[in-house]
Write a protein that holds these residues in place. Structure first.
Motif, PDB file in Angstrom:
ATOM      1  N   THR A 258       0.813  -1.215   0.000  1.00  0.00           N
ATOM      2  CA  THR A 258       0.000   0.000   0.000  1.00  0.00           C
ATOM      3  C   THR A 258       0.846   1.265   0.000  1.00  0.00           C
ATOM      4  OG1 THR A 258      -1.761  -1.193   1.127  1.00  0.00           O
ATOM      5  CG2 THR A 258      -1.896   1.202   1.154  1.00  0.00           C
ATOM      6  N   SER A 259       1.742   1.418   0.981  1.00  0.00           N
ATOM      7  CA  SER A 259       2.467   2.690   1.100  1.00  0.00           C
ATOM      8  C   SER A 259       3.843   2.698   0.435  1.00  0.00           C
ATOM      9  CB  SER A 259       2.610   3.080   2.568  1.00  0.00           C
ATOM     10  OG  SER A 259       3.417   2.147   3.244  1.00  0.00           O
ATOM     11  N   ASN A 260       4.336   1.545   0.002  1.00  0.00           N
ATOM     12  CA  ASN A 260       5.642   1.460  -0.658  1.00  0.00           C
ATOM     13  C   ASN A 260       6.707   2.210   0.140  1.00  0.00           C
ATOM     14  OD1 ASN A 260       7.240   2.641  -3.648  1.00  0.00           O
ATOM     15  ND2 ASN A 260       7.445   0.611  -2.806  1.00  0.00           N
TER      16      ASN A 260
ATOM     17  N   PHE B 293      11.411  -3.822  -9.078  1.00  0.00           N
ATOM     18  CA  PHE B 293      10.811  -2.508  -8.844  1.00  0.00           C
ATOM     19  C   PHE B 293       9.833  -2.662  -7.687  1.00  0.00           C
ATOM     20  CE2 PHE B 293      11.499  -3.182 -13.389  1.00  0.00           C
ATOM     21  CZ  PHE B 293      12.301  -2.106 -13.729  1.00  0.00           C
ATOM     22  N   SER B 294       9.410  -1.546  -7.123  1.00  0.00           N
ATOM     23  CA  SER B 294       8.369  -1.591  -6.104  1.00  0.00           C
ATOM     24  C   SER B 294       7.477  -0.376  -6.275  1.00  0.00           C
ATOM     25  CB  SER B 294       8.972  -1.615  -4.692  1.00  0.00           C
ATOM     26  OG  SER B 294       9.612  -0.388  -4.400  1.00  0.00           O
ATOM     27  N   ALA B 295       6.248  -0.502  -5.770  1.00  0.00           N
ATOM     28  CA  ALA B 295       5.297   0.599  -5.858  1.00  0.00           C
ATOM     29  C   ALA B 295       4.178   0.368  -4.855  1.00  0.00           C
ATOM     30  CB  ALA B 295       4.736   0.708  -7.279  1.00  0.00           C
TER      31      ALA B 295
ATOM     32  N   ARG C 172      12.925   4.678  -3.909  1.00  0.00           N
ATOM     33  CA  ARG C 172      12.002   5.765  -3.612  1.00  0.00           C
ATOM     34  C   ARG C 172      10.593   5.193  -3.573  1.00  0.00           C
ATOM     35  NH1 ARG C 172       9.377   7.607  -8.239  1.00  0.00           N
ATOM     36  NH2 ARG C 172      10.192   6.711 -10.162  1.00  0.00           N
ATOM     37  N   SER C 173       9.730   5.876  -2.863  1.00  0.00           N
ATOM     38  CA  SER C 173       8.328   5.479  -2.762  1.00  0.00           C
ATOM     39  C   SER C 173       7.611   5.924  -4.033  1.00  0.00           C
ATOM     40  CB  SER C 173       7.716   6.135  -1.521  1.00  0.00           C
ATOM     41  OG  SER C 173       6.381   5.749  -1.364  1.00  0.00           O
ATOM     42  N   LYS C 174       6.985   4.950  -4.748  1.00  0.00           N
ATOM     43  CA  LYS C 174       6.385   5.221  -6.054  1.00  0.00           C
ATOM     44  C   LYS C 174       4.923   4.785  -6.100  1.00  0.00           C
ATOM     45  CE  LYS C 174       9.672   2.482  -7.488  1.00  0.00           C
ATOM     46  NZ  LYS C 174      10.381   2.416  -6.222  1.00  0.00           N
TER      47      LYS C 174
END
Length: 170
Positions: A13-15, A37-39, A66-68
């Protein structure tokens, strides 16, 4: 041996912690075979500092983390995804965007260390447990002979990895 590099997206949810940890771990463990990757569906906008410190302590690169927003990965110019894994129960239940290329998906739920309460040691322990569980699952995933497995067999393996606990033997 296949030269294919598999693109893998980890969702939460919040990455800010679990999906970030997973991205960094797979990029380390699967170097040359995977691009992780993450998101998140509702990105926090920043990576949790405890997650970054934990990665650094384990000599895993934090460069570029980074949060994406997960919509970045459904855009026309997004990398084609081979796998999409949800690592939190909330994201698993959300309506996900349509991913280009119809990637294989699985749910690998991990308790959220960000919501851990108690002493600083308790919070560190929660992050360490999330890290160890993700590392174990990702190592199992990275060891699969992906190019040799048929789709149904691969899906079974991915789902089984999602059930892997820290106490199970490989």
């Amino acid at each position: 041996m296949s030269d294919k590099i598999y693109n893998v997206l980890f969702l939460c949810t919040s990455n800010s912690a679990r999906s970030i940890l997973a991205e960094a771990i797979l990029n380390e463990v699967g170097k040359g075979r995977f691009q992780a990757f993450s998101a998140g569906s509702l990105p926090a906008g920043q990576v949790n500092p405890i997650a970054l410190e934990l990665l650094q302590r384990n000599r895993i690169s934090t460069e570029g983390l980074r949060s994406k927003d997960w919509n970045e990965f459904s855009a026309p110019d997004a990398p084609p995804l081979d796998f999409v894994f949800t690592v939190c129960d909330k994201a698993a239940g959300e309506l996900c965007p349509v991913w280009p290329g119809q990637p294989m998906t699985a749910h690998w739920g991990v308790e959220d260390p960000v919501v851990a309460a108690g002493s600083p040691e308790d919070i560190q322990r929660a992050f360490s447990q999330a890290f160890m569980l993700l590392h174990r699952r990702i190592s199992l995933f990275a060891s699969l002979p992906l190019a040799k497995l048929e789709a149904q067999a691969l899906k079974r393996e991915l789902d089984q990895i999602g059930q892997t606990a820290l106490t199970q033997e490989a």
